[in-house]
Design a protein around this motif. Structure first.
Motif, PDB file in Angstrom:
ATOM      1  N   GLU A  11       0.840  -1.218   0.000  1.00  0.00           N
ATOM      2  CA  GLU A  11       0.000   0.000   0.000  1.00  0.00           C
ATOM      3  C   GLU A  11       0.867   1.257   0.000  1.00  0.00           C
ATOM      4  O   GLU A  11       0.579   2.233  -0.696  1.00  0.00           O
ATOM      5  CB  GLU A  11      -0.916   0.015   1.227  1.00  0.00           C
ATOM      6  CG  GLU A  11      -2.152  -0.851   1.061  1.00  0.00           C
ATOM      7  CD  GLU A  11      -2.820  -1.191   2.394  1.00  0.00           C
ATOM      8  OE1 GLU A  11      -2.548  -0.507   3.405  1.00  0.00           O
ATOM      9  OE2 GLU A  11      -3.605  -2.164   2.411  1.00  0.00           O
ATOM     10  N   GLN A  12       1.931   1.231   0.798  1.00  0.00           N
ATOM     11  CA  GLN A  12       2.836   2.395   0.836  1.00  0.00           C
ATOM     12  C   GLN A  12       3.456   2.633  -0.540  1.00  0.00           C
ATOM     13  O   GLN A  12       3.541   3.764  -1.010  1.00  0.00           O
ATOM     14  CB  GLN A  12       3.966   2.178   1.870  1.00  0.00           C
ATOM     15  CG  GLN A  12       3.507   2.133   3.302  1.00  0.00           C
ATOM     16  CD  GLN A  12       3.026   3.492   3.818  1.00  0.00           C
ATOM     17  OE1 GLN A  12       3.101   4.508   3.127  1.00  0.00           O
ATOM     18  NE2 GLN A  12       2.508   3.509   5.036  1.00  0.00           N
ATOM     19  N   LEU A  13       3.886   1.549  -1.177  1.00  0.00           N
ATOM     20  CA  LEU A  13       4.513   1.692  -2.499  1.00  0.00           C
ATOM     21  C   LEU A  13       3.512   2.268  -3.499  1.00  0.00           C
ATOM     22  O   LEU A  13       3.852   3.144  -4.301  1.00  0.00           O
ATOM     23  CB  LEU A  13       5.043   0.334  -2.986  1.00  0.00           C
ATOM     24  CG  LEU A  13       6.250  -0.196  -2.205  1.00  0.00           C
ATOM     25  CD1 LEU A  13       6.574  -1.629  -2.616  1.00  0.00           C
ATOM     26  CD2 LEU A  13       7.474   0.691  -2.423  1.00  0.00           C
ATOM     27  N   ARG A  14       2.275   1.788  -3.440  1.00  0.00           N
ATOM     28  CA  ARG A  14       1.224   2.300  -4.347  1.00  0.00           C
ATOM     29  C   ARG A  14       1.007   3.799  -4.108  1.00  0.00           C
ATOM     30  O   ARG A  14       0.824   4.575  -5.045  1.00  0.00           O
ATOM     31  CB  ARG A  14      -0.096   1.557  -4.122  1.00  0.00           C
ATOM     32  CG  ARG A  14       0.009   0.057  -4.355  1.00  0.00           C
ATOM     33  CD  ARG A  14      -0.301  -0.322  -5.812  1.00  0.00           C
ATOM     34  NE  ARG A  14      -0.280  -1.764  -6.009  1.00  0.00           N
ATOM     35  CZ  ARG A  14       0.609  -2.418  -6.746  1.00  0.00           C
ATOM     36  NH1 ARG A  14       1.555  -1.776  -7.388  1.00  0.00           N
ATOM     37  NH2 ARG A  14       0.552  -3.736  -6.881  1.00  0.00           N
ATOM     38  N   LYS A  15       1.047   4.176  -2.807  1.00  0.00           N
ATOM     39  CA  LYS A  15       0.842   5.587  -2.458  1.00  0.00           C
ATOM     40  C   LYS A  15       1.887   6.480  -3.142  1.00  0.00           C
ATOM     41  O   LYS A  15       1.584   7.569  -3.623  1.00  0.00           O
ATOM     42  CB  LYS A  15       0.946   5.732  -0.933  1.00  0.00           C
ATOM     43  CG  LYS A  15       0.125   6.854  -0.359  1.00  0.00           C
ATOM     44  CD  LYS A  15      -0.049   6.713   1.137  1.00  0.00           C
ATOM     45  CE  LYS A  15       1.056   7.405   1.876  1.00  0.00           C
ATOM     46  NZ  LYS A  15       1.058   7.144   3.312  1.00  0.00           N
ATOM     47  N   PHE A  16       3.126   5.973  -3.184  1.00  0.00           N
ATOM     48  CA  PHE A  16       4.210   6.752  -3.804  1.00  0.00           C
ATOM     49  C   PHE A  16       4.320   6.488  -5.313  1.00  0.00           C
ATOM     50  O   PHE A  16       5.185   7.040  -5.974  1.00  0.00           O
ATOM     51  CB  PHE A  16       5.547   6.414  -3.133  1.00  0.00           C
ATOM     52  CG  PHE A  16       5.734   7.056  -1.777  1.00  0.00           C
ATOM     53  CD1 PHE A  16       6.433   8.254  -1.653  1.00  0.00           C
ATOM     54  CD2 PHE A  16       5.200   6.470  -0.632  1.00  0.00           C
ATOM     55  CE1 PHE A  16       6.593   8.852  -0.406  1.00  0.00           C
ATOM     56  CE2 PHE A  16       5.357   7.066   0.615  1.00  0.00           C
ATOM     57  CZ  PHE A  16       6.061   8.252   0.730  1.00  0.00           C
ATOM     58  N   GLY A  17       3.495   5.584  -5.809  1.00  0.00           N
ATOM     59  CA  GLY A  17       3.553   5.236  -7.239  1.00  0.00           C
ATOM     60  C   GLY A  17       4.791   4.434  -7.605  1.00  0.00           C
ATOM     61  O   GLY A  17       5.196   4.405  -8.778  1.00  0.00           O
ATOM     62  N   ILE A  18       5.395   3.770  -6.615  1.00  0.00           N
ATOM     63  CA  ILE A  18       6.614   2.989  -6.884  1.00  0.00           C
ATOM     64  C   ILE A  18       6.209   1.597  -7.383  1.00  0.00           C
ATOM     65  O   ILE A  18       5.416   0.909  -6.744  1.00  0.00           O
ATOM     66  CB  ILE A  18       7.477   2.876  -5.602  1.00  0.00           C
ATOM     67  CG1 ILE A  18       7.939   4.277  -5.181  1.00  0.00           C
ATOM     68  CG2 ILE A  18       8.660   1.932  -5.805  1.00  0.00           C
ATOM     69  CD1 ILE A  18       8.629   4.332  -3.834  1.00  0.00           C
ATOM     70  N   ASP A  19       6.743   1.239  -8.562  1.00  0.00           N
ATOM     71  CA  ASP A  19       6.337  -0.063  -9.106  1.00  0.00           C
ATOM     72  C   ASP A  19       7.433  -1.112  -9.072  1.00  0.00           C
ATOM     73  O   ASP A  19       7.191  -2.268  -9.437  1.00  0.00           O
ATOM     74  CB  ASP A  19       5.783   0.066 -10.540  1.00  0.00           C
ATOM     75  CG  ASP A  19       6.210   1.336 -11.238  1.00  0.00           C
ATOM     76  OD1 ASP A  19       7.395   1.673 -11.183  1.00  0.00           O
ATOM     77  OD2 ASP A  19       5.313   1.991 -11.812  1.00  0.00           O
ATOM     78  N   ALA A  20       8.631  -0.706  -8.647  1.00  0.00           N
ATOM     79  CA  ALA A  20       9.717  -1.692  -8.616  1.00  0.00           C
ATOM     80  C   ALA A  20      10.658  -1.404  -7.455  1.00  0.00           C
ATOM     81  O   ALA A  20      10.764  -0.265  -6.996  1.00  0.00           O
ATOM     82  CB  ALA A  20      10.489  -1.643  -9.930  1.00  0.00           C
ATOM     83  N   LEU A  21      11.329  -2.459  -7.016  1.00  0.00           N
ATOM     84  CA  LEU A  21      12.263  -2.338  -5.888  1.00  0.00           C
ATOM     85  C   LEU A  21      13.550  -3.077  -6.187  1.00  0.00           C
ATOM     86  O   LEU A  21      13.519  -4.170  -6.780  1.00  0.00           O
ATOM     87  CB  LEU A  21      11.684  -3.026  -4.645  1.00  0.00           C
ATOM     88  CG  LEU A  21      10.629  -2.379  -3.781  1.00  0.00           C
ATOM     89  CD1 LEU A  21      10.374  -3.276  -2.574  1.00  0.00           C
ATOM     90  CD2 LEU A  21      11.101  -1.009  -3.335  1.00  0.00           C
ATOM     91  N   VAL A  22      14.659  -2.498  -5.730  1.00  0.00           N
ATOM     92  CA  VAL A  22      15.901  -3.279  -5.659  1.00  0.00           C
ATOM     93  C   VAL A  22      16.203  -3.430  -4.178  1.00  0.00           C
ATOM     94  O   VAL A  22      16.296  -2.425  -3.457  1.00  0.00           O
ATOM     95  CB  VAL A  22      17.079  -2.585  -6.385  1.00  0.00           C
ATOM     96  CG1 VAL A  22      18.321  -3.463  -6.311  1.00  0.00           C
ATOM     97  CG2 VAL A  22      16.721  -2.297  -7.842  1.00  0.00           C
ATOM     98  N   VAL A  23      16.298  -4.663  -3.716  1.00  0.00           N
ATOM     99  CA  VAL A  23      16.567  -4.915  -2.296  1.00  0.00           C
ATOM    100  C   VAL A  23      17.962  -5.503  -2.168  1.00  0.00           C
ATOM    101  O   VAL A  23      18.381  -6.328  -2.975  1.00  0.00           O
ATOM    102  CB  VAL A  23      15.519  -5.857  -1.661  1.00  0.00           C
ATOM    103  CG1 VAL A  23      14.116  -5.304  -1.840  1.00  0.00           C
ATOM    104  CG2 VAL A  23      15.589  -7.258  -2.234  1.00  0.00           C
ATOM    105  N   ILE A  24      18.673  -5.038  -1.138  1.00  0.00           N
ATOM    106  CA  ILE A  24      20.056  -5.509  -0.932  1.00  0.00           C
ATOM    107  C   ILE A  24      20.101  -6.194   0.427  1.00  0.00           C
ATOM    108  O   ILE A  24      19.746  -5.590   1.448  1.00  0.00           O
ATOM    109  CB  ILE A  24      21.053  -4.329  -0.957  1.00  0.00           C
ATOM    110  CG1 ILE A  24      20.802  -3.432  -2.185  1.00  0.00           C
ATOM    111  CG2 ILE A  24      22.490  -4.834  -0.947  1.00  0.00           C
ATOM    112  CD1 ILE A  24      21.542  -2.100  -2.135  1.00  0.00           C
TER     113      ILE A  24
END
Ligand code: F6P
Length: 319
Positions: A88-101
Motif C-alpha cells: 500500500e505504501q509503495l502504491r501511495k508513492f507510485g513505486i512499481d519496482a524495488l531493488v533490495v540488498i
C-alpha cells in the motif's frame, strides 16, 4: 512500464551496500526513472519511510561503510498482512519496482512482494558469503580483509607471549570467512562447518606445536559452532599452551569497502536496473566466473553452496 524504483537494505549491513545504492540510483536516473530511498529496510517500507532522491543524494557514499538508508530485521514481514501494508505504501508513492540488498531473508521478502505485483530484484549484500547463487556477496571481501588485519595483530602478541589464540569470526552458518581468513593468515587450525576438526586432533596438533617450540598458534573458528571461551580453557588445560580467545564480532561488518566490493557493488547495481528494464522480476543477481547472472529467487535459495574442495586441499597440504 516501470517509472519509479525504490531501493532498500535489509538484514545485517555490509561494506559496499552504499556503493550498490549509489550505482542503483545513478543507473535508474540515467534510464529516466524516478528513484526513491526506502529507509530502515522492510520496516521503513511498511511505515512509509520513503523519500525521492536524485544523483547528488548518493554523492561521496561510495567510500562509506554501513548503509545510508539504514537496515533492519523484520521477521513480521513473513506475514502477508504486514506485506500488504508495504505494498500500500509503495502504491501511495507510485513505486512499481524495488531493488533490495541483503541476504536470504531479504530475498524471500522480495519474492513475496513480486507475487503481490511489485517488481523486485535482489542484490547479495552480506559479509557471510552464504548465498549459493553467487561466488561473492557484497561485503565479504572487506570483512575478510578486516579479519586478516585483526588476526595479523593477534599473531604479533600471541607470538610475544607464546600463546595460542582462538579467534571466532562471523559468517552465520557459512564457514567462508573462517576458511578464507584461515588460509590468508596461515592459521594453524581452521574450524568451520565445511572443515570440522575433531577435538582430539585439535589437542594433538596444539600439543605437538607446543613441544616443537612453536611460539604461537592461531585457531580460527566459525561462529555458532561452540563457545570459544570454554574451548580456549579446554585447550590450555589439555595441551599446556597458554590460550586466549577473541570474538571479533561486529567490527567485521564495518569500515570502508575494499576496491573489490565497490566494483562488485557498482556492477551489480547497474545490472539490477537492467534486469528491471528487461521486465525481469523476483530474481536475484550473482557473479559466477566474473560474469553477472540472475536467478529466480526460489531457485537461488535452493542451490547448494560450493564446498571449496580446492581450498580444503590447500589447507590439508599446508598443515
Ligand atoms: O548476516 C550477517 C551477520 O553479521 C552474521 O554473520 C551474524 O551471525 C549476524 O549477522 C549477527 O546479526 P546481529 O548484528 O543482528 O546480531
Amino acid at each position: 512500464m516501470i517509472n519509479r524504483i525504490g531501493v532498500l537494505t535489509s538484514g545485517g549491513d555490509s561494506p559496499g551496500m552504499n556503493a550498490a545504492i549509489r550505482a542503483i540510483v545513478r543507473a535508474g536516473i540515467k534510464h529516466g526513472k524516478e528513484m526513491y530511498f526506502i529507509y530502515d529496510g522492510y520496516r521503513g517500507l511498511v511505515e512509509g519511510n520513503i523519500e525521492r532522491v536524485d544523483r547528488t543524494s548518493v554523492a561521496n557514499i561510495i567510500t562509506w561503510g554501513g548503509t545510508v538508508i539504514r537496515s533492519a530485521r523484520l521477521p513480521e514481514f513473513a506475514d502477508p498482512e504486514v506485506r500488504k501494508k508495504g505494498v500500500e505504501q509503495l502504491r501511495k508513492f507510485g513505486i512499481d519496482a524495488l531493488v533490495v540488498i541483503g541476504g536470504d531473508g531479504t530475498y524471500m521478502g522480495a519474492k513475496k512482494l513480486t507475487e503481490m505485483g511489485i517488481n523486485c530484484i535482489g542484490l547479495p549484500g552480506t559479509i557471510d558469503n552464504d548465498l549459493a547463487c553467487t561466488e561473492y556477496t557484497i561485503g565479504f571481501d572487506t570483512a575478510l580483509n578486516t579479519i586478516v588485519e585483526a588476526v595479523d595483530k593477534l599473531r604479533d602478541t600471541s607470538s610475544s607471549h607464546q600463546r595460542c589464540s582462538v579467534i571466532e569470526v562471523m559468517g552465520n552458518h557459512c564457514g567462508d570467512l573462517a576458511l578464507y581468513s584461515g588460509v590468508a593468515c596461515g592459521a594453524e587450525l581452521i574450524i568451520s562447518p565445511d572443515h570440522m576438526v575433531p577435538k582430539e586432533e585439535v589437542m594433538t596438533t596444539l600439543r605437538d606445536l607446543k613441544t616443537s617450540s612453536k611460539r604461537h598458534a592461531l585457531v580460527i573458528v566459525s561462529e555458532k559452532l561452540f563457545d570459544v571461551k570454554d574451548f580456549a580453557r579446554e585447550i590450555e588445560k589439555e595441551t599446556g599452551f597458554e590460550t586466549r580467545s577473541e570474538v571479533l564480532g561486529r567490527i567485521q561488518r564495518g569500515g570502508s569497502p575494499s576496491a573489490f566490493d565497490r566494483i562488485l557493488a557498482a556492477r551489480m547495481g547497474v545490472y539490477a536496473i537492467e534486469c528491471l528494464l528487461e521486465g525481469k522480476s523476483g530474481r536475484c543477481v550473482g557473479i559466477i566466473n566474473n560474469r553477472l547472472v540472475d536467478f529466480d529467487i526460489y531457485e537461488a535459495l535452493k542451490m547448494q553452496r560450493d564446498k571449496h574442495e580446492q581450498l580444503l586441499k590447500v589447507i590439508a597440504t599446508l598443515k
